[in-house]
Design a protein around this motif. Structure first.
Motif, PDB file in Angstrom:
ATOM      1  N   ILE B 225      -3.261  -0.460  15.098  1.00 45.81           N
ATOM      2  CA  ILE B 225      -2.632  -1.348  14.117  1.00 45.81           C
ATOM      3  C   ILE B 225      -2.779  -2.800  14.578  1.00 45.81           C
ATOM      4  N   ALA B 226      -3.068  -3.664  13.622  1.00 42.64           N
ATOM      5  CA  ALA B 226      -3.177  -5.103  13.874  1.00 42.64           C
ATOM      6  C   ALA B 226      -2.114  -5.782  13.011  1.00 42.64           C
ATOM      7  N   TYR B 227      -1.165  -6.429  13.660  1.00 44.04           N
ATOM      8  CA  TYR B 227      -0.102  -7.118  12.925  1.00 44.04           C
ATOM      9  C   TYR B 227      -0.568  -8.533  12.618  1.00 44.04           C
ATOM     10  N   LYS B 228      -0.558  -8.902  11.340  1.00 42.41           N
ATOM     11  CA  LYS B 228      -1.123 -10.180  10.908  1.00 42.41           C
ATOM     12  C   LYS B 228      -0.050 -11.220  10.607  1.00 42.41           C
ATOM     13  N   THR B 229       0.947 -10.800   9.867  1.00 43.81           N
ATOM     14  CA  THR B 229       2.044 -11.724   9.561  1.00 43.81           C
ATOM     15  C   THR B 229       3.307 -10.901   9.326  1.00 43.81           C
ATOM     16  N   GLU B 230       4.439 -11.546   9.333  1.00 43.98           N
ATOM     17  CA  GLU B 230       5.704 -10.832   9.154  1.00 43.98           C
ATOM     18  C   GLU B 230       5.968 -10.552   7.678  1.00 43.98           C
ATOM     19  N   SER B 231       6.675  -9.462   7.394  1.00 42.79           N
ATOM     20  CA  SER B 231       7.242  -9.301   6.056  1.00 42.79           C
ATOM     21  C   SER B 231       8.753  -9.153   6.221  1.00 42.79           C
ATOM     22  N   TYR B 232       9.468  -9.337   5.126  1.00 39.70           N
ATOM     23  CA  TYR B 232      10.919  -9.471   5.185  1.00 39.70           C
ATOM     24  C   TYR B 232      11.595  -8.510   4.212  1.00 39.70           C
ATOM     25  N   SER B 238       2.420  -3.030  -0.379  1.00 42.98           N
ATOM     26  CA  SER B 238       1.397  -2.218  -1.039  1.00 42.98           C
ATOM     27  C   SER B 238       0.412  -1.734   0.013  1.00 42.98           C
ATOM     28  N   PHE B 239       0.045  -0.475  -0.092  1.00 45.25           N
ATOM     29  CA  PHE B 239      -0.828   0.166   0.888  1.00 45.25           C
ATOM     30  C   PHE B 239      -2.176   0.463   0.248  1.00 45.25           C
ATOM     31  N   TYR B 240      -3.227  -0.125   0.835  1.00 44.02           N
ATOM     32  CA  TYR B 240      -4.596   0.059   0.349  1.00 44.02           C
ATOM     33  C   TYR B 240      -5.354   0.875   1.370  1.00 44.02           C
ATOM     34  N   MET B 241      -6.093   1.876   0.895  1.00 39.58           N
ATOM     35  CA  MET B 241      -6.778   2.763   1.823  1.00 39.58           C
ATOM     36  C   MET B 241      -8.282   2.759   1.574  1.00 39.58           C
ATOM     37  N   GLN B 242      -9.015   2.887   2.683  1.00 43.49           N
ATOM     38  CA  GLN B 242     -10.475   2.915   2.620  1.00 43.49           C
ATOM     39  C   GLN B 242     -10.958   4.009   3.571  1.00 43.49           C
ATOM     40  N   LYS B 255       1.862  -7.713   1.373  1.00 38.64           N
ATOM     41  CA  LYS B 255       3.224  -7.925   0.853  1.00 38.64           C
ATOM     42  C   LYS B 255       3.144  -8.634  -0.485  1.00 38.64           C
ATOM     43  N   ASN B 256       3.972  -8.164  -1.400  1.00 37.34           N
ATOM     44  CA  ASN B 256       4.051  -8.757  -2.735  1.00 37.34           C
ATOM     45  C   ASN B 256       2.654  -8.932  -3.336  1.00 37.34           C
ATOM     46  N   ASP B 257       1.828  -7.971  -2.984  1.00 38.28           N
ATOM     47  CA  ASP B 257       0.452  -7.853  -3.480  1.00 38.28           C
ATOM     48  C   ASP B 257      -0.416  -9.087  -3.256  1.00 38.28           C
ATOM     49  N   SER B 258      -0.138  -9.807  -2.157  1.00 36.80           N
ATOM     50  CA  SER B 258      -1.038 -10.913  -1.846  1.00 36.80           C
ATOM     51  C   SER B 258      -1.366 -10.896  -0.359  1.00 36.80           C
ATOM     52  N   GLU B 259      -0.529 -11.498   0.458  1.00 33.69           N
ATOM     53  CA  GLU B 259      -0.852 -11.691   1.867  1.00 33.69           C
ATOM     54  C   GLU B 259      -0.945 -10.369   2.649  1.00 33.69           C
ATOM     55  N   VAL B 260      -1.938 -10.288   3.554  1.00 30.47           N
ATOM     56  CA  VAL B 260      -2.099  -9.101   4.401  1.00 30.47           C
ATOM     57  C   VAL B 260      -1.067  -9.139   5.528  1.00 30.47           C
ATOM     58  N   VAL B 261      -0.281  -8.079   5.641  1.00 25.99           N
ATOM     59  CA  VAL B 261       0.765  -7.990   6.661  1.00 25.99           C
ATOM     60  C   VAL B 261       0.229  -7.292   7.908  1.00 25.99           C
ATOM     61  N   CYS B 262      -0.451  -6.170   7.713  1.00 27.09           N
ATOM     62  CA  CYS B 262      -1.056  -5.479   8.853  1.00 27.09           C
ATOM     63  C   CYS B 262      -2.183  -4.588   8.374  1.00 27.09           C
ATOM     64  N   GLN B 263      -3.018  -4.195   9.341  1.00 25.23           N
ATOM     65  CA  GLN B 263      -4.151  -3.309   9.058  1.00 25.23           C
ATOM     66  C   GLN B 263      -4.121  -2.196  10.099  1.00 25.23           C
ATOM     67  N   ALA B 264      -4.466  -1.002   9.660  1.00 18.43           N
ATOM     68  CA  ALA B 264      -4.398   0.135  10.582  1.00 18.43           C
ATOM     69  C   ALA B 264      -5.603   1.029  10.404  1.00 18.43           C
TER      70      ALA B 264
END
Lengths: 269, 269
Positions: B225-232, B238-242, B255-264
């Motif tokens: 997991i890579a933590y990119k920014t905080e969410s509150y 929203s979880f996107y899978m590839q 978060k809120n369908d814009s900024e990337v919070v983390c990637q796993a």
């Protein structure tokens, strides 16, 4: 198992009849409030405390030959029926405390097990009461605890006179017109080793119904839960809420919008 | 903080320059696999293991004067940037084990901290790697670790030669056309003492995207997991899978369908 049966277990308190009873049957388990186990106010999550209580109960039983491991050999297991927790204060991050637990009484199909949640100086954060049934894993029916192992369990009873638990007993629920407030799907992390939704996860999901202000501006004073039937991975859980007064709410959890899984009472101060 | 900056921290390994370094800077923390901490296969939930790792890291830092408590006095704090866990086997219910942790290297803005997850007999369940930044709590900018406390942190480095961590380093994520698979609201139990969604909760929510068969018929082999920014609290996640191949999936949380919070990255065997 119906609430009527459960209520009967509050009627009488058999006295211990053999040696080994009394204060020697109160065990104490230390706990430490880890950083990831506290909420945004710095107080321990109730689900984490609930987990500590269940661990203390399991260890106490196991030390006396009544643990899940020993019971599984005869196809018996403990089932948690009621849990009521009342706290003057919730333990805070980095605090050390301990949980005392003992069996207050045994009635045919149920045991009443109590808990004291203590600070390092021995004063109480609060107390908890619980009711457990022993079931036959094949028939899923409750067993007569006094017939198992020659009534050995009575050796471990510590009566209310010897060790009081100064909080009210488990209440009754009377749902009239509760309102549906949330429906959730259940997933991998909700499920325990038996394939059931984990008892602690219900507590988390129920508290998640409340706005953060309840925890920030108030304090969770008392939480009661009555487990009615099991739910399983993939079941959809619906949460119905009924206001008792401005600080007390009853919650009923139904699976797949029919059978009642559990009922809870949440009181803020 | 961008992934490019984070990747740089893998480039070089400074050698310890003072006394006190080496094996003496590897700490060991015991753990026990509690009944409510295992999944339906009887194996410890990865989120629980993650919590143990973070506790071990916190304790190791604290013993050396680099704990959150000490840092808060100078308005600094540790931020977890990457965590990669690779396991040959997941600890099972009632097993006792231990977590060894040490700092492998310090690069200006980051430390590489490793973990060995050991059985009672000293053999390894698996290993983990993590990257941490020290940030100034007011500016939220990373600090030069070598300037803090006269570079004291270099005293605690245990190089790869001295103590290997035999798993691959953190990978890169390349999202092309990930599919939205779930959107959830965040609630009270998702949030930590800083008001952020708890690092461990992301792990739980990500694993909850997978069907139970993955855990029952396969085994979680590696999780990054890579933590990119905080969410509150209150943010919608929203979880996107590839799909990378049939056993490996990348997940991006926004978060809120814009900024990337983390990637796993989740790999089953």
């Amino acid at each position: 198992m119906s609430e009527d049966i459960i209520q009967k277990s509050n009627v009488a308190t058999p006295r211990p009849t053999k040696e080994g009873q009394g204060r020697g049957c109160v065990d104490s388990y230390p706990f430490y409030v880890e950083p990831f186990h506290v909420d945004m106010t710095g107080r321990m999550f109730l689900g984490i405390l609930g987990n500590h209580l269940l661990n203390a109960a399991g260890n106490h039983s196991q030390r006396r030959g009544w643990g899940i491991g020993a019971l599984n050999e005869t196809h018996h297991t403990w089932v948690l029926s009621r849990l009521s927790i009342e706290l003057e204060e919730m333990p805070r991050q980095y605090e050390h405390g301990s949980i005392e637990t003992w069996v207050e009484s045994v009635i045919k199909l149920f045991t009443n097990r109590n808990f004291a949640i203590l600070r390092e100086d021995g004063t109480a954060y609060g107390y908890a009461r619980s009711i457990w049934a022993m079931i036959d894993m094949e028939t899923r029916r409750p067993c007569d605890l006094l017939n198992l192992y020659d009534g050995d369990i009575l050796n471990y009873v510590v009566s209310e006179d010897e060790k009081p638990c100064p909080i009210a007993g488990h209440g009754r629920f009377r749902f009239r017109d509760p309102q549906l407030v949330r429906t959730i799907d259940t997933h991998y992390s909700d499920v325990d080793i038996n394939g059931h939704i984990n008892s602690i996860k219900y507590i988390e999901h129920i508290l998640d119904l409340f706005p953060i202000e309840r925890f920030r501006d108030q304090r969770l004073q008392r939480f009661e839960i009555a487990y009615k039937t099991e739910s399983y991975l993939g079941d959809q859980l619906s949460f119905y809420m009924q206001e008792i007064d401005e600080n007390e709410m009853d919650v009923e959890v139904r699976k797949n919008d029919s059978e009642v899984v559990c009922q809870a009472k949440v009181r803020f101060n």
